[in-house]
Design a protein around this motif. Sequence first.
Motif, mmCIF file in Angstrom:
data_model
loop_
_atom_site.group_PDB
_atom_site.id
_atom_site.type_symbol
_atom_site.label_atom_id
_atom_site.label_comp_id
_atom_site.label_asym_id
_atom_site.label_seq_id
_atom_site.Cartn_x
_atom_site.Cartn_y
_atom_site.Cartn_z
ATOM 1 N N ASN A 1237 0.826 -1.223 0.000
ATOM 2 C CA ASN A 1237 0.000 0.000 0.000
ATOM 3 C C ASN A 1237 0.856 1.266 0.000
ATOM 4 O O ASN A 1237 0.443 2.300 -0.518
ATOM 5 C CB ASN A 1237 -0.913 0.034 1.228
ATOM 6 C CG ASN A 1237 -1.860 -1.152 1.269
ATOM 7 O OD1 ASN A 1237 -1.979 -1.863 0.283
ATOM 8 N ND2 ASN A 1237 -2.515 -1.368 2.390
ATOM 9 N N PRO A 1240 2.680 2.806 -3.857
ATOM 10 C CA PRO A 1240 2.073 3.800 -4.779
ATOM 11 C C PRO A 1240 2.207 5.225 -4.250
ATOM 12 O O PRO A 1240 2.412 6.173 -5.043
ATOM 13 C CB PRO A 1240 0.602 3.372 -4.820
ATOM 14 C CG PRO A 1240 0.605 1.929 -4.413
ATOM 15 C CD PRO A 1240 1.736 1.762 -3.461
ATOM 16 N N GLU A 1244 3.954 8.265 -6.325
ATOM 17 C CA GLU A 1244 3.186 9.449 -6.726
ATOM 18 C C GLU A 1244 3.761 10.740 -6.145
ATOM 19 O O GLU A 1244 3.437 11.828 -6.600
ATOM 20 C CB GLU A 1244 1.725 9.317 -6.253
ATOM 21 C CG GLU A 1244 0.952 8.158 -6.881
ATOM 22 C CD GLU A 1244 0.849 8.287 -8.395
ATOM 23 O OE1 GLU A 1244 0.769 9.423 -8.881
ATOM 24 O OE2 GLU A 1244 0.889 7.228 -9.066
ATOM 25 N N ARG A 1261 6.694 2.338 -13.903
ATOM 26 C CA ARG A 1261 5.354 1.891 -13.463
ATOM 27 C C ARG A 1261 5.225 0.360 -13.486
ATOM 28 O O ARG A 1261 4.666 -0.238 -12.572
ATOM 29 C CB ARG A 1261 4.270 2.473 -14.383
ATOM 30 C CG ARG A 1261 4.231 3.975 -14.393
ATOM 31 C CD ARG A 1261 3.238 4.490 -13.405
ATOM 32 N NE ARG A 1261 3.350 5.935 -13.186
ATOM 33 C CZ ARG A 1261 2.571 6.600 -12.352
ATOM 34 N NH1 ARG A 1261 1.640 5.963 -11.667
ATOM 35 N NH2 ARG A 1261 2.723 7.894 -12.189
ATOM 36 N N SER A 1265 4.492 -2.017 -10.290
ATOM 37 C CA SER A 1265 3.258 -2.803 -10.148
ATOM 38 C C SER A 1265 3.581 -4.290 -9.992
ATOM 39 O O SER A 1265 2.919 -5.005 -9.251
ATOM 40 C CB SER A 1265 2.304 -2.511 -11.302
ATOM 41 O OG SER A 1265 2.391 -3.507 -12.266
ATOM 42 N N ILE A 1268 4.581 -4.769 -6.386
ATOM 43 C CA ILE A 1268 3.397 -4.773 -5.501
ATOM 44 C C ILE A 1268 2.754 -6.161 -5.511
ATOM 45 O O ILE A 1268 2.402 -6.713 -4.470
ATOM 46 C CB ILE A 1268 2.396 -3.678 -5.935
ATOM 47 C CG1 ILE A 1268 2.976 -2.292 -5.603
ATOM 48 C CG2 ILE A 1268 1.039 -3.875 -5.257
ATOM 49 C CD1 ILE A 1268 2.196 -1.125 -6.180
#
Length: 1291
Positions: A1237, A1240, A1244, A1261, A1265, A1268
């Motif tokens: 969590n 991201p 950002e 990106r 991902s 994650i």
Amino acid sequence: MSAGPAGCGSAPHRFAHYFIICGLDNETGLEPDALAGENFDQSPLKRTFKSKVLAHYPENIECNPFDQDAVNMLCMPKGLSFCTQRDSLAPRFHSFLITREDGSRIYGFVHTFYEEVTSTQIRSAMQTLHQMHHAEQHTSPNNCPSSSSSSSSSSSSMDSLASSSDEVESPSQTGVQGGCSGSGYDAERDTLYVSKAICLITPMPFMHACRRFLSQLHRAVVSHQPPPLPLESYVYNVLYEVPLPPPGRSLKFHGVYEPILCQRPGPNELPLADFPLGEAFQLLGAENLVQLFTCILLEMQVLLYSQDYQRLMVVAEGITTLLFPFQWQHVYVPILPASLLHFLDAPVPYLMGLQSKEGTDRSKLELPQEANLCFVDIDNHCIELPEDFPQFPNKAEFIQELSEVLLHYGLSPEGGITSPAPTTTQTSVTGTGLKNTVLRELVDDGRNGNLPGEALDVLELLQGNPTLERLQALAKRTGVKVARLEALVAGQKASGEESMGGRTGIEEEELRTAKLNVQLREVFAARFATMFADYEAFVIQNSPDLEAWLTNREQMHNFDKASFLSDQPEPFLPFLSRFIETQMFATFIDNKIMSQWEEKEPLLRVFDGRIEKARLYNVRAPSLRSSVYQKCTFLKESAQAIEQRLMKIHHTAIHPHLLDMKIGQGKYQQGFFPKLQADVLASGPTNNKWSNRTGPAHRRRDWPRQQPDHLGLDNDLKEKYMQEARSLGKNLRQPKLSDLSPAVIAQTNWKFVEGLLKECRMKTKRMLVEKMGREAVELGHGEANITGLEENTLIASLCDLLERIWSHGLQVKQGKSALWSHLMHYQAREEKTEQQAESPVSNGQERRKSESSIGLPALRVSVVQDMRHIQNMGEIKTDVGRARAWIRLSLEKKLLSQHLKQLLSNQALTKKLYKRYAFLRCEEEKEQFLFHLLSLNAVDYFCFTSVFTTIMIPYRAVIIPIKKLSNAMTTSNPWVCVSGELGDSGIMQIPKNVLEMTFDCQNLGKLTTVQLGHDNAGLLAKWLVDCVMVRNEISGHTYKFPCGRWLGKGVDDGSLERILIGQLVAPCSDEEVVRGSKTPPPQRSPSQLRRISISSITGRGNKPTTDQIQEAISEAVNNIIKHFHKPEKERGSLTVLLCGEGGLVGALEQFFYHGFRIARLFQKNVFVWDFIERAVVYMESADQMGDLQETAEPLGLTCDSLCRYANAINNTSRNIGKDGKFQLLICLGARDRLLSNWLPLLVECPIITRMYEETALLRDRVAVSSLINVLQSLHDFPISLETSLTKGVDL
């Protein structure tokens, strides 16, 4: 008696094979029994004389050759016994068995009685012996026979055992008055009696039928009226005209006075067992019997001890029939004759019975080995268990169910048959010997099977009637004679027979015994059917045919033990893990595999049928791991099957009839068993309808066999393979009874030596294969096939093997552990040598070097030093425990082979302690044995550290600074805290400028982390530490905790304390032969190279590529997932997987440092933690300005959590540096499932563009991902952190 069933003709279908008479041979006269050990201090009436086989019919049977010595020895294990009219002359009954080389058994049933000695020669010889004995007594007045047992001390434990058991009087002689007078013999005044035995040898254990036949035969001899037919007619009938009942049928044949019934279970029932189990439970009690049963299942050495031969047999046969569907695979001698006592020296599992002397104390019994012995004192209802004894699964509920069955039949679950009562009556006893006996003796004799028919009838009626039972109790208290009750009995008899549907009291009692037997056995069988309901799923069948399987049997795994155990309920594991290692379990699985190619072994067929039936009824709980107790559901129907067979007799044998005998022979003389006519008994009729049934199917079914015929395989070849397949001890199941020459005894001992060496080879190989297999799994190959439980089982069985090797051929036994006793002798000699020598280091000691223990003094390696460690452990109370602890410690230190070599190098001591034939004195075998043990150095064991978790252990810690780049000394006050899998040492101050310290602490287990820090005091506070070394001073395990970083403000990342992750350092001694195949080390802590290369200004060293970084993260996560798939007790340290080399923290650190703008000119270093701090400051300010109000709720919460965690870490009282703080954030994020969590948010955050290059992974990106996704796979597991990591952080 060893032969296959080939060419047996009708013999396999006959009820009895031989009828035998043993006793005194008037031709040879009195011969002292040399084998039984002559004791001239005893009165001649109590001495042992040789018995002879006087006659046996027929002469020989091809499939069961007559073994005269063995039969004579077992019919009269104590030889002849003499007595006078003053003694009890009551007849006795006992049974025996002989195990043949193919594992099948032959049963013998013996009725022993007393006959008057008519030979004047023998009477005068006895008179002369008495006069000589009397004269000796008068020359030494203090030497009363009663004290003679202790008068001669023996050098050998076996000899002393022989003398203690040779003085055993036969229980029938115990009536002789004590003291020196009164037990004499006067030919003028006294009548001399001698024992005689009649015996039936049968292929199946029809105990009750044989007992009744023999007792009726004896009644015919002592009765005032001659029998209806000559005795030859009855003997001929039972030998040649009575067939074995077919499976599932009952048979009636005729004794001298009454018909006799026997029945045989059907093909789907439990096999025949005629020995009264109820009596075994009464002798020992349900609790003790279950404990004994557990010992037998785990193949320990079991010694039964009783004055009464029949009791030994009842308990031995009872307990082995309860093993269904398994079979005892080792030495089995329920009655050990005095001449075979050397067999107790056997270093293999055994089940033997030893006759005790009345009044002999157990403590006087010197047994060669007791480390793994279960000693069962039957007469005193007590049992001594070995140490390290696992409980039978669901033991309490199991005993409860057995108790319910016993109570249903009116028996107490606590047991309580009284000891055989000595006969004190002084009046002359008539032929039957029953007129003036006390009721209690009647009850006793009935239980032991020592009553003729009429008396037994009396007893049955007394026991079956409540009013008479009260009378019986009264009679016991007041000494009322049985004679007073005779009239009552006669009246009772008439009404009793009507009410029982025409069955006599004896038949009623036999039916009751048979029903009780089968119901108790069903309860035991149901336990196994529940425990092994799914065993077939774990049998590994991978051979194309029988020959291929037999050829490779030794190299193959037949049963998936690890998977089987992982399916079992936790409380069952200690027992099951040991049971599935036994020979009986291996044989059971072998039989299962062989059933693919040939007819199923009978026990296996019945067992598989049970499991199938249970599945149909869906009796089993659906959950595999359920430990809920399930009661037996077959009790009623099994009892009914027996009752139906006895109600409706299927077959009646031919009645005894007159034979074609010479007239005038076979004359009846009351009280004397006649000389039978040999020619009429030599062979049977040729036209019997059942004597021609010799078809292979019948033969196979009827003849008790161990091995079925292997299809399409040469018999010799098959036998050779089977000998191999059935591991050790197969040819040692039964000592050779007939030949006791020194050469045969030497050959037997040689077989033991070979067997022990083979067992050692198999065990060490198995330990290596299992351990290496497990390490291969940790390296990513295949699946795990050993658990800590299994490893512990294998080590316990190695300890047991070493104890058996050390007990073989002992001269004198001292203490229960032969190995510890040897070590103590060695220690005493070494300490004496040490005191005499000037140098304190004795010749048997080296100092073990350690390649990377810079600064650690060498550890002293010696047998005695390790013994002292064990002796200082107050937790261990026994010698057996100390020996096992010493073996575990030596194994853990990789010194077992070296220590034992050192111990055995003192040849003078070995010669003093061991006989010539002992294993330890066979040079070549001893060398091979030590070599097999040396192979265990190839793997790492923690079998001492992990078992003795509560002991205090001395540790030594050394801090090693990098001297070239910093001060070796520091002005600050350093401290250290050592943590392991079992706890931590607490914070300990290190004296200033002393880089080494020792401390005592409760066992920490495998060491995982060291926290090192200082208080930054003084001018020279900065400190560059290379590593910390910590050593367990008992096990010698040395751990290196690499650091390679500064501790000090304003240098490196400003840390005043660091958490270092440990790695085990392999020792390197001169003797390390197996160095090449060392175990790969466990996960290590980050090496200084990686730490410095990542955070150094110049960025020296090869930077990892993006692919390598992503692979490292996947590997780290993978290792954590694997960790949670191991059994809980096997997992080891999670800290190493998180923070160690190749751990999650290091891999994520590489991800975050990729493309990170570390160095700027004229500015301080920047760390990833700086980026996280700035990101948090940005998020908090954005939150205050309201920028985050519009974001979704969960994102806002995540933002809060990241800020809260980062601030809590920053505000901690601990002085951890920036890299340490990053490590802590990763660990807490993994624990609380927040990492995926937080990522991201960081991606950002606008700060990222100022601190990361365009090409950084964190700005890619796709990479983020996929990271994650990988991290989310950890959410399924409960990650917990060591307190050393989270100390001072309140979240």
